[in-house]
Structures are given as C-alpha cells and as structure tokens.
Scaffold this motif. Sequence first.
Motif, mmCIF file in Angstrom:
data_model
loop_
_atom_site.group_PDB
_atom_site.id
_atom_site.type_symbol
_atom_site.label_atom_id
_atom_site.label_comp_id
_atom_site.label_asym_id
_atom_site.label_seq_id
_atom_site.Cartn_x
_atom_site.Cartn_y
_atom_site.Cartn_z
ATOM 1 N N ASN A 4 0.848 -1.194 0.000
ATOM 2 C CA ASN A 4 0.000 0.000 0.000
ATOM 3 C C ASN A 4 0.880 1.240 0.000
ATOM 4 O OD1 ASN A 4 -2.790 0.986 0.163
ATOM 5 N ND2 ASN A 4 -2.097 1.960 2.034
ATOM 6 N N HIS A 24 0.518 3.873 1.512
ATOM 7 C CA HIS A 24 0.651 4.343 2.896
ATOM 8 C C HIS A 24 0.832 3.107 3.779
ATOM 9 C CE1 HIS A 24 -1.951 7.247 0.655
ATOM 10 N NE2 HIS A 24 -0.995 8.056 1.093
ATOM 11 N N GLU A 79 1.411 2.471 6.772
ATOM 12 C CA GLU A 79 0.768 2.397 8.098
ATOM 13 C C GLU A 79 -0.629 1.777 8.030
ATOM 14 O OE1 GLU A 79 1.452 5.108 6.388
ATOM 15 O OE2 GLU A 79 -0.306 6.419 6.320
ATOM 16 N N THR A 135 -7.098 1.065 -4.972
ATOM 17 C CA THR A 135 -6.552 2.305 -4.427
ATOM 18 C C THR A 135 -7.207 3.503 -5.132
ATOM 19 O OG1 THR A 135 -4.825 2.651 -6.079
ATOM 20 C CG2 THR A 135 -4.278 1.169 -4.240
#
Length: 320
Positions: A159, A161, A163, A198
């Motif tokens: 991904n 991001h 996190e 996404t």
Amino acid sequence: MLVVAEKEIGGLMTPEAAYDAVEAVFAAMAADRAYNFPVVREAIGHDDALYGFKGGFDGAALTLGLKAGGYWPQNQKHGLINHQSTVFLFDADTGRVAAAVGGNLLTALRTAAASAVSIKYLAPKGAKVLGMIGAGHQSAFQMRAAARVHDFEKVIGWNPHPEMLTRLADTAAELGLPFEAVDLPRLGAEADVIISITSAFSPLLMDGHVQGPTHIAAMGTDTKGKQELDPALVARAGLFTDEVAQSVAIGEFQHAIAAGLIAEEAITQIGAVVNGSHPGRGDAELTIFDGTGVGLQDLAVARAVVKLAQEKGLAQKVEI
Ligand code: NAD
C-alpha cells in the motif's frame, strides 16, 4: 413503499447473497437483458461534494431503479463517513416507487462481489497467492470475497501508505491466511491473483512487475483520470470488464484505449464468461478484469436485501 435502513443491512445481507446477485446481473447484461443508464456525476459546488446517479433496468429480474449519492469530504464534522448513497427501486410494471435502501454497506459488498466473480471465472489454475494493492476501507471486503470463491494459501500486500497495512494483516488473520507485506516487484512476481483497490492517479503496478500466469482485478479506477496499472501491462492481457462503455470512459482501460494500445472490441463483458458464451481465460498468461462499478450491481444487491428484509420483518412500510 418499503424502507430498509442502513443500520439493518449488516445483519441482513451476506457476501454469498451479494455474490449471487452480482453474478446474475453480469450474466443478464452480457445477454442484453439488462442495461445501465448513462452515469451522472457532478461537483455541486457545495462543501466540495460530488453527487450523482447510477441507474439501470434488468429485464430478466425486472429490477428498475437508481443509486443516488456520492462523496462528501467534509462529513467527519457531521460524524458521518464520506461516501453516502441510497438505492431507490421502482415497480417495473407501474413506475411506482417500491423501495428505498441504505446504499453504503451495499456498495462495499457489491464491489467485492464483482472482483470475486472475475476471480472465480478467470483465476489461473492452481492459484495459491493473493496479492492486495491497497489497504483502505474497501480492501478488506475485496479480500474476504476473494477468499470465498478461491482457496488461497497466502496473502501478500502493498500500500502506498504502509501504516494502513495492518488492515490487510488483520483481514488475512480473520480468514486464517498468512500475510506478508512486500514491495510491488515481489507482489507482481509472486501473486497468482492480484486485486488493486486504491485511489491512484498514476500507474502503480508496472508491466515488468507481473510474471507468470496471473489474473488482476483492477477495482480502484472508477473515474476519468484515475489509474492503477501500466498501460503496457493492459496491452498484453486478456481483457474483461463489467461494462465496456464504462471501462473505456472511466475505468482502468481508458488509458490503454487513449494510447491506442488496445481496441474496444478486444474487451469482453465478464457476464459472457458467466453465461458460457466466452471461454474466459483460454491460454492467456495474463487476464485483467476492469471493475468500474455499474448501477445494475447496486440495484441487484438492493433487490436481494429487500427480499431478506421482508422475510425477517425488517422492511418498514411507508405510504407515499
Ligand atoms: P479509502 O479512502 O478507504 O482508501 C484509499 C486507498 O487508496 C488506500 O489504500 C490509500 O493508501 C490509497 N491511496 C490514497 N491516495 C492515493 C494516491 N494518491 N495514490 C495511490 N494510492 C492512494 O478508499 P476505499 O473505500 O478503500 O476505496 C478505494 C478506491 O476504490 C477508491 O478510489 C474508490 O473510489 C474505489 N472504489 C471503486 C469501486 C468500483 O466499483 N470500482 C467501488 C468502491 C470504491
């Protein structure tokens, strides 16, 4: 008319019912028994909101209606999620409004069901590794629906991001599958089935990343300008979609079409594979399903949930 509240949908609708509804309507579309109306989507100039309608008519199931709603980026201040929608169904014989159904959870379930239909029909033989690109709200739904239609042994994910990757790890754990975070070259090389979900506006998965027999369900691109895949990757694939008109206008294939790398005639509606009028994967090494999200999917799952709500006494009757 009947009203099925958003808060009831979670207790009523199952991924199995969503899958069956979406598979059936894809088949009806490919048999020219169901068609989508042109999509309306407008920036309304208030609170940065995007609002629109997706509608259609399924002549096989006699489902007529529309989903109205969109995206309100400031909704946190109202304690609401940003995506908001409601499905309205109409009696195909009289034109009377028949039902209003909360559309938020249904949208997540019907989107997950679409990639699952493509995986059921197009996954390479013996596919073991599921690759997830994207770790937002929708990713967990897509992973669960994929695991329902195919026995995967492992999930790998990436991904933009990092996190957010805990969502993928947690969902894989819930499904009893090991999870590993990987980079995109590893994901493309090792995954047999890839789901991309996404909000990207430039290609993430490149041609050189993807090796071996692979099926990709490209689910994130549902608007002009969005893009998750390298057009060169698209150019060497067997091409499938929910609806060709949406695919070339707002779906992932818009870019390869614009670059002159693929022809519209080379794209097959997945419903033709469901119907058995197209052989599906054949000897293609790579297949891509461009899931753009059509109004008929929304109507199909709404119709299914109204039936379930009636059976359980959870549909409220309102005079209009
Ligand atoms: P979300 O906001 O919860 O998650 C967004 C995801 O996109 C995350 O993985 C995030 O890391 C990534 N992302 C955000 N900005 C990005 C950027 N600029 N470049 C690359 N990646 C970026 O959203 P969601 O509910 O999980 O939905 C994901 C996407 O799927 C959205 O773009 C949405 O419009 C689309 N979607 C498509 C359908 C369909 O039927 N095809 C249905 C629902 C949602």
